[in-house]
Every structure is written in C-alpha cells, then in structure tokens.
Write a protein that holds these residues in place. Structure first.
Motif, PDB file in Angstrom:
ATOM      1  N   LEU A 289     -68.184  -1.707  27.411  1.00  0.00           N
ATOM      2  CA  LEU A 289     -69.321  -1.562  26.411  1.00  0.00           C
ATOM      3  C   LEU A 289     -70.420  -0.546  26.701  1.00  0.00           C
ATOM      4  O   LEU A 289     -71.181  -0.952  27.915  1.00  0.00           O
TER       5      LEU A 289
ATOM      6  N   PHE B  37     -63.431  -7.182  28.664  1.00  0.00           N
ATOM      7  CA  PHE B  37     -62.016  -7.048  28.850  1.00  0.00           C
ATOM      8  C   PHE B  37     -61.531  -7.175  30.195  1.00  0.00           C
ATOM      9  O   PHE B  37     -62.337  -6.710  31.448  1.00  0.00           O
TER      10      PHE B  37
ATOM     11  N   GLU C 208     -65.052 -11.487  15.951  1.00  0.00           N
ATOM     12  CA  GLU C 208     -65.204 -10.209  15.023  1.00  0.00           C
ATOM     13  C   GLU C 208     -63.773  -9.379  15.542  1.00  0.00           C
ATOM     14  O   GLU C 208     -63.703  -9.315  16.769  1.00  0.00           O
TER      15      GLU C 208
ATOM     16  N   PRO D 104     -61.817  -1.477  28.699  1.00  0.00           N
ATOM     17  CA  PRO D 104     -63.000  -0.832  28.291  1.00  0.00           C
ATOM     18  C   PRO D 104     -63.996  -1.629  28.833  1.00  0.00           C
ATOM     19  O   PRO D 104     -64.317  -2.706  28.797  1.00  0.00           O
TER      20      PRO D 104
ATOM     21  N   TYR E   8     -67.254   2.381  23.865  1.00  0.00           N
ATOM     22  CA  TYR E   8     -66.824   1.864  25.250  1.00  0.00           C
ATOM     23  C   TYR E   8     -66.394   2.953  26.180  1.00  0.00           C
ATOM     24  O   TYR E   8     -66.026   3.963  25.510  1.00  0.00           O
TER      25      TYR E   8
ATOM     26  N   SER F  53     -73.424  -9.424  13.837  1.00  0.00           N
ATOM     27  CA  SER F  53     -73.557 -10.670  14.803  1.00  0.00           C
ATOM     28  C   SER F  53     -73.378 -11.922  14.482  1.00  0.00           C
ATOM     29  O   SER F  53     -73.947 -12.301  13.221  1.00  0.00           O
ATOM     30  N   GLY F  54     -72.866 -12.744  15.252  1.00  0.00           N
ATOM     31  CA  GLY F  54     -72.562 -14.210  15.004  1.00  0.00           C
ATOM     32  C   GLY F  54     -71.538 -14.766  15.694  1.00  0.00           C
ATOM     33  O   GLY F  54     -70.944 -13.973  16.790  1.00  0.00           O
TER      34      GLY F  54
ATOM     35  N   TYR G 276     -69.029   0.322  17.962  1.00  0.00           N
ATOM     36  CA  TYR G 276     -69.107   0.085  19.572  1.00  0.00           C
ATOM     37  C   TYR G 276     -68.638   1.423  20.133  1.00  0.00           C
ATOM     38  O   TYR G 276     -67.747   1.871  19.710  1.00  0.00           O
TER      39      TYR G 276
ATOM     40  N   ARG H 235     -73.725  -0.955  21.236  1.00  0.00           N
ATOM     41  CA  ARG H 235     -73.177  -1.580  19.908  1.00  0.00           C
ATOM     42  C   ARG H 235     -74.686  -1.192  18.599  1.00  0.00           C
ATOM     43  O   ARG H 235     -75.426  -1.614  19.202  1.00  0.00           O
TER      44      ARG H 235
ATOM     45  N   ALA I 163     -73.473 -13.437  20.346  1.00  0.00           N
ATOM     46  CA  ALA I 163     -73.121 -12.479  19.381  1.00  0.00           C
ATOM     47  C   ALA I 163     -71.806 -11.749  19.631  1.00  0.00           C
ATOM     48  O   ALA I 163     -70.770 -12.563  19.857  1.00  0.00           O
ATOM     49  N   SER I 164     -71.725 -10.813  19.538  1.00  0.00           N
ATOM     50  CA  SER I 164     -70.400  -9.856  19.510  1.00  0.00           C
ATOM     51  C   SER I 164     -69.729  -9.277  21.062  1.00  0.00           C
ATOM     52  O   SER I 164     -68.911  -8.304  21.050  1.00  0.00           O
ATOM     53  N   LYS I 165     -70.326  -9.691  22.104  1.00  0.00           N
ATOM     54  CA  LYS I 165     -70.231  -9.116  23.078  1.00  0.00           C
ATOM     55  C   LYS I 165     -68.789  -9.366  23.644  1.00  0.00           C
ATOM     56  O   LYS I 165     -68.452 -10.556  23.580  1.00  0.00           O
ATOM     57  N   ILE I 166     -67.839  -8.443  24.147  1.00  0.00           N
ATOM     58  CA  ILE I 166     -66.622  -8.724  24.568  1.00  0.00           C
ATOM     59  C   ILE I 166     -66.258  -8.270  25.829  1.00  0.00           C
ATOM     60  O   ILE I 166     -66.617  -7.112  26.142  1.00  0.00           O
TER      61      ILE I 166
ATOM     62  N   GLN J  88     -64.476 -13.228  24.127  1.00  0.00           N
ATOM     63  CA  GLN J  88     -65.684 -13.191  23.503  1.00  0.00           C
ATOM     64  C   GLN J  88     -66.654 -14.286  23.764  1.00  0.00           C
ATOM     65  O   GLN J  88     -65.907 -15.547  23.534  1.00  0.00           O
TER      66      GLN J  88
END
Lengths: 117, 111
Positions: A45, B101, A104, A43, A35, A99-100, A33, A48, B96-99, B92
């Motif tokens: 994004l 903040f 993570e 941060p 950021y 991804s899932g 990633y 990714r 998928a993996s997006k976070i 999150q």
C-alpha cells in the motif's frame, strides 16, 4: 458494471522524468487505494483515500511521490522525478466501505507497468 | 510488524488438488483473503474467511484457517490449466482497512 480503470497500461520513461498514473474506481466506491507491486512481490500500500481525504499515506515516499483525489472519484498518482527503483506495477483498487473492522472487498484495476531506464 | 509468508512455487498435475499455504503474524486479524493474479492483470478476489471461522467452501475452493497456528490454506479441487496463476494470501487486521499481502505462490499445472 465497469471495473476499476487505470491508464496508461504501460509507461517507459528515463530516470529523472516525471510520470503520472490515473485511476477511475468503481462507481459508488468511497475508498480508493494505490499499491506498488515489485517483481515477484505482493502489492504494498502506498496511499488510501476515503472520499477525497488521504487517511493513510504512511508508506508514500513523499519526497518524490504525490497523489490526489480532488472530487472523491478519480485519482492521480505522480512521481517526480522517477528513479530506476520505481520500476514496478502500480495498482489501483477501490472498495465500497469506509474504514471499519468489517472486511472490505477490494477490487483491483489491471495496473500500470512502469519501466524507468 | 505484520507479515504474511507463502511458498513461492507449486506444481500440480491437472485434475489433482492444489493446496497453497500461508502463515501470518498478526494476532488481531479480522479477515483473510485469497487473490488470484493472471499475467498482466490485476488481482482478482477469489474468496475470504472471517477470523472466527475454521473453514469456508466455495465450489472448487476450500479455505482452512488455523487461528492458533496463524496458518491459512487454499485448496483447489480438480485443478485445471486455467488455474495457472499467482495466488496471494492477504491479511486484514483490525486497524481499519489495511491489508498486508504475501509475496504470492505461483501455481503451475502439469498435463
């Protein structure tokens, strides 16, 4: 085990100049990633990667920003040309899972602090 | 869109407990995180909680999650000078993996 490595740590450039940041993720981490962290903010994004594929670049200003992760390991983020508003800390993070829906854990590098004059 | 909000500052006396609060908007959160950032450093993961849990304790850290109110808190017991940092709440969500903040809470410790 080494953490996420970023270089340079600091960069000062004049506006309209190009700049590039480098990131080496934790060994074995598939997901990487980039950021941007503005002063006093969390941060945000930019992009990714899962292996060498950019799976989410919706927040990357594509007119001036580009990124690559050619062999699915190291990554480079470039800005050309830089603008005053690009001054920020650019953070790289990596995680083991692709991804899932499971959580993570993202591990962050120390960041590159960019100042555009 | 999804949003995470935190208060900007918190000042506590050394030895007291610190409680940092966070609210989020996303209804499909899976995991919620607390990160710590010291000056000039990247973010360090402190702890996280799965969205179907109410509480998680890890040594001096206690995380409370009120999913109904979308409120998350981090309690640091016996706050020390080394706890001075900015603390980020992160959400999150299921896609998928997006976070996302929050803007961070700066914790300062008084002697």
């Amino acid at each position: 085990e080494a953490g996420v490595v970023q270089s340079p740590r600091y960069k000062i450039i004049e506006k309209k100049q190009p700049v590039a940041f480098w990131c080496n993720p934790i060994s074995g981490h598939n997901t990487l990633y980039w950021y941007r962290q503005n002063l006093g903010q969390g941060p945000e994004l930019l992009i990714r990667y899962e292996n060498e594929e950019a799976v989410d670049d919706s927040q990357l200003p594509k007119d001036r920003f580009s990124a690559e992760r050619l062999k699915g390991v190291d990554s480079t983020l470039k800005i050309q040309p830089a603008e005053l508003g690009d001054s920020a800390v650019y953070l790289c993070a990596s995680s083991a899972r692709t991804s899932g829906v499971r959580g993570e854990t993202q591990y962050f590098g120390p960041g590159t602090r960019l100042l555009v004059l | 869109g999804e949003d995470v909000e935190q208060s900007l500052f918190l000042s506590v006396r050394e030895g007291d407990s610190s409680v940092i609060n966070c609210t989020y908007t996303d209804s499909s959160s899976t995991y919620l995180y607390w990160y710590k950032q010291e000056p000039g450093a990247g973010l360090q993961l402190l702890t996280y909680i799965f969205s179907n849990m109410d509480m998680k304790q890890d040594q001096r850290l206690t995380v409370l999650l009120n999913k109904k109110d979308k409120h998350l808190s981090l309690r640091i017991a016996d706050t020390q000078t080394g706890d001075s940092a900015i603390y980020f709440c992160a959400d999150q969500y299921s896609s998928a993996s997006k976070i996302i903040f929050g803007s961070g809470t700066r914790l300062s410790i008084r002697p």
